[in-house]
Every structure is written in structure tokens, then in C-alpha cells.
Motif scaffolding. Structure first.
Motif, PDB file in Angstrom:
ATOM      1  N   UNK A 168      24.148  40.160  39.602  1.00 14.26           N
ATOM      2  CA  UNK A 168      23.696  40.580  40.917  1.00 14.26           C
ATOM      3  C   UNK A 168      24.675  41.631  41.421  1.00 14.26           C
ATOM      4  N   UNK A 169      24.161  42.733  41.948  1.00  9.94           N
ATOM      5  CA  UNK A 169      25.029  43.772  42.509  1.00  9.94           C
ATOM      6  C   UNK A 169      25.651  44.675  41.468  1.00  9.94           C
ATOM      7  N   UNK A 170      25.024  44.807  40.309  1.00  8.95           N
ATOM      8  CA  UNK A 170      25.577  45.617  39.207  1.00  8.95           C
ATOM      9  C   UNK A 170      25.280  47.098  39.435  1.00  8.95           C
ATOM     10  N   UNK A 171      25.822  47.651  40.515  1.00 13.15           N
ATOM     11  CA  UNK A 171      25.588  49.036  40.906  1.00 13.15           C
ATOM     12  C   UNK A 171      26.874  49.844  40.733  1.00 13.15           C
ATOM     13  N   UNK A 228      39.086  60.343  35.020  1.00 15.61           N
ATOM     14  CA  UNK A 228      37.643  60.345  34.833  1.00 15.61           C
ATOM     15  C   UNK A 228      37.102  58.919  34.730  1.00 15.61           C
ATOM     16  N   UNK A 229      36.087  58.637  35.536  1.00 11.59           N
ATOM     17  CA  UNK A 229      35.403  57.344  35.505  1.00 11.59           C
ATOM     18  C   UNK A 229      34.200  57.478  34.598  1.00 11.59           C
ATOM     19  N   UNK A 230      34.047  56.531  33.700  1.00 15.73           N
ATOM     20  CA  UNK A 230      32.899  56.524  32.800  1.00 15.73           C
ATOM     21  C   UNK A 230      31.787  55.711  33.449  1.00 15.73           C
ATOM     22  N   UNK A 231      30.899  56.398  34.212  1.00 14.51           N
ATOM     23  CA  UNK A 231      29.854  55.690  34.960  1.00 14.51           C
ATOM     24  C   UNK A 231      28.871  54.959  34.049  1.00 14.51           C
ATOM     25  N   UNK A 232      28.568  55.547  32.896  1.00 14.52           N
ATOM     26  CA  UNK A 232      27.653  54.873  31.965  1.00 14.52           C
ATOM     27  C   UNK A 232      28.292  53.591  31.445  1.00 14.52           C
ATOM     28  N   UNK A 233      29.554  53.670  31.058  1.00 15.27           N
ATOM     29  CA  UNK A 233      30.280  52.485  30.581  1.00 15.27           C
ATOM     30  C   UNK A 233      30.405  51.451  31.697  1.00 15.27           C
ATOM     31  N   UNK A 234      30.634  51.912  32.920  1.00 17.10           N
ATOM     32  CA  UNK A 234      30.740  51.008  34.065  1.00 17.10           C
ATOM     33  C   UNK A 234      29.427  50.263  34.280  1.00 17.10           C
ATOM     34  N   UNK A 235      28.304  50.977  34.201  1.00 17.47           N
ATOM     35  CA  UNK A 235      27.000  50.338  34.348  1.00 17.47           C
ATOM     36  C   UNK A 235      26.757  49.285  33.292  1.00 17.47           C
ATOM     37  N   UNK A 236      27.131  49.583  32.055  1.00 17.11           N
ATOM     38  CA  UNK A 236      26.981  48.623  30.965  1.00 17.11           C
ATOM     39  C   UNK A 236      27.883  47.405  31.207  1.00 17.11           C
ATOM     40  N   UNK A 237      29.136  47.659  31.603  1.00 13.54           N
ATOM     41  CA  UNK A 237      30.082  46.561  31.828  1.00 13.54           C
ATOM     42  C   UNK A 237      29.612  45.636  32.950  1.00 13.54           C
ATOM     43  N   UNK A 238      29.057  46.202  34.009  1.00 13.17           N
ATOM     44  CA  UNK A 238      28.606  45.387  35.139  1.00 13.17           C
ATOM     45  C   UNK A 238      27.393  44.530  34.803  1.00 13.17           C
TER      46      UNK A 238
END
Length: 193
Positions: A130-133, A144-154
């Protein structure tokens, strides 16, 4: 038995972080995890649990500051609450299907998820996070933040909660270790400032 810990990630300058910790009247170690990012690791009461939400609220009060409280429970589930201007603005739960039981005054069983949402007996909670945004977490990290990796991790299931926490912090480009320490481990590390 798995891993359990409670920590706070704070943004801002060290002076404001120290002032907020002093105001909280909690004993806590402060360890840098990136430029302008701090792990705040409070003492666990009775060696079991550390209150982090009030501390995160205080850490988010300084202009431009944010904070996130992290609670990893027995390697099974992680809760994160994000704060800005002293108020919670986002909640994250790694597994909505993880429920705890309690009883009401009439001895009826009530089930809750770790965000405190009740489910009547026999009800099926949603599955997954829940809240994986990723957009909600991005300002906590450093470029640099890896937004794709962050989305997968969440949103990734099947990981132990501390592994998922590590993956989220890694995607935010932060030093993960201090944000997964107990107070005793943080104090022994010699990394405190």
C-alpha cells in the motif's frame, strides 16, 4: 525470529536534526547517510521497540526538511510514514495482507493491518503493498535516484522486510546500513555525529 528495528531518515542540516532530537527528549544516534541526509536511531524501550513517529514529526518541522519513520517487524513487514511540516503526508505498508489480532470489550476478535486499518473476521484484506508511489519517496533521496528501481523495490513481494527496506534506500542513493541498525549497533559503529 526475524529482524525488527525502528529508525528515522531525516533531511536537512545537522543543527536542525540535533535540535529536533533534543526536543524529542529521546536518546538517539545521528549518523550521516548522504549529503544532508541523516539516520536517526532512537533507543528501544525495554530493548524491544522505539517510538519513531513523533520523532519524525519533529525532524520534519525545520523549513525544507522531511523525515520518514521506518518500522521493520520480524522480517515480515515494513511500515514507512513520511512527514513534512510536522505532519504525515504519506503512508507505506509493504504487505497489506499481514494482519495482527486483538479483541474488543466483548471478546470478539478484530484484525488490523499495521497501518491500523480494521478488518472484520472473515474479511480478506488486499494483497501487496500500500502506498508504493516512488514520487512520494523521491525527495528523501539524493541524485541520481533510480525511480524505476525505487518503484520495483516498493512494490516487490517475496523479500524479507529488511531486504525490501535496503532496496528502497539503495534506489534513493543512500547509505543503507545505519538505517537498519539498533541503537546499540549505531552507538558501537562509531559513525555518530
Amino acid at each position: 525470529m526475524g529482524s525488527s528495528y525502528q529508525t528515522v531518515l531525516a533531511t536537512g542540516n545537522l543543527v536542525d536534526v540535533r535540535a529536533a532530537v533534543a526536543m524529542s527528549q529521546q536518546m538517539a544516534m545521528i549518523i550521516p547517510v548522504a549529503e544532508g541526509r541523516w539516520a536517526v536511531v532512537p533507543v528501544q524501550e525495554d530493548g524491544i521497540y522505539a517510538e519513531t513517529e513523533d520523532l519524525a514529526e519533529l525532524l520534519s518541522l525545520a523549513p525544507g526538511s522531511m523525515a520518514a519513520s521506518f518500522d521493520v517487524f520480524d522480517s515480515d513487514v515494513m511500515v514507512a510514514k513520511l512527514f513534512r511540516d510536522g505532519r504525515s503526508y504519506h503512508e507505506y505498508l509493504s504487505d497489506q495482507a499481514y494482519l495482527v489480532e486483538t479483541w474488543d470489550d466483548d471478546d470478539n476478535e478484530i484484525l488490523f493491518d499495521l497501518l491500523g486499518r480494521p478488518y472484520p473476521p472473515g474479511a480478506s484484506p488486499p494483497s501487496g503493498a500500500y502506498g508504493a508511489d516512488p514520487a512520494m519517496f523521491g525527495a528523501l533521496g539524493v541524485e541520481p535516484i533510480d525511480e524505476a528501481e525505487l518503484g520495483v523495490a516498493l512494490s516487490r513481494s517475496g523479500l524479507r522486510a529488511e531486504e525490501q527496506h535496503h532496496a528502497i534506500l539503495h534506489a534513493l542513493n543512500l547509505d543503507c546500513g545505519p538505517l537498519a541498525m539498533s541503537f546499540e549497533e549505531a552507538a558501537a559503529s562509531g559513525l555518530g555525529v
